[in-house]
Design an enzyme around this catalytic site. Sequence first.
Site: not given
Ligand code: ADP
Length: 210
Positions: A167, A123, A156, A88, A13
Amino acid sequence: MNIILLGAPGAGKGTQAEVICDRLNIPTISTGNIIREALKTGTEMGLKAKSFMEAGQLVPDEVVIGIIKERLAKDDCQNGFILDGFPRTIPQAEALDKMGIEINKVIDIEVSDEAIMKRMSGRRVCEKCGASYHVEYKRPAKDGVCDSCAGALVQRKDDHPDTVKARLEVYHNETEPLKDYYDRQGKLSVVEGQDTVESTTALILKAIEA
Ligand code: ADP
Ligand code: ZN
């Protein structure tokens, strides 16, 4: 054009959001990047989010909904935006609807859990600007150094295999139901994640223009 990118963590994404943002000239809003930024600067919101994020859990809805509300109110979003990592959960999607923001397209990038486990280990992200790279699929010009800002590339904490498993579980339970949610609104396009960034981008642009 207001676009949502859906997909499992590691489905690409973030990478796709950056490319589409350049092509369509609309900003990408990544809740993950905003939260990581808050964590770095040590704001109250960052402190609240830290433990959830590092464990691979979702940050509470009210926190991320607040972030998005504030961000979407800014001028640069008025001609459209790409949401990467939001919503999400169903309550987050409902909150977006309640804000009166019309979403035009929801692109779901499908990648198998197995492929994701493989990808995530390679990554790397820029410590400074958050740009993402991959040791195999998206290498920087110089190993370990960001192409755009020369920041250091790091792994990360939440990209470690056990956290990635957690996750993925959260994704299947909480986020996947959004496919149905947007399908019922007639907005969903499903795109199979390809082996190269370019071929996935091509499919996404086609879906957006359709
Ligand atoms: P990826 O898409 O690779 O999982 P992100 O950088 O989008 O990683 O998100 C990393 C973390 O940030 C998630 O695992 C969560 O803890 C938090 N996070 C990001 N966006 C949201 C969201 N919309 N709702 C809840 N937690 C979020
Ligand atoms: Zn950088």
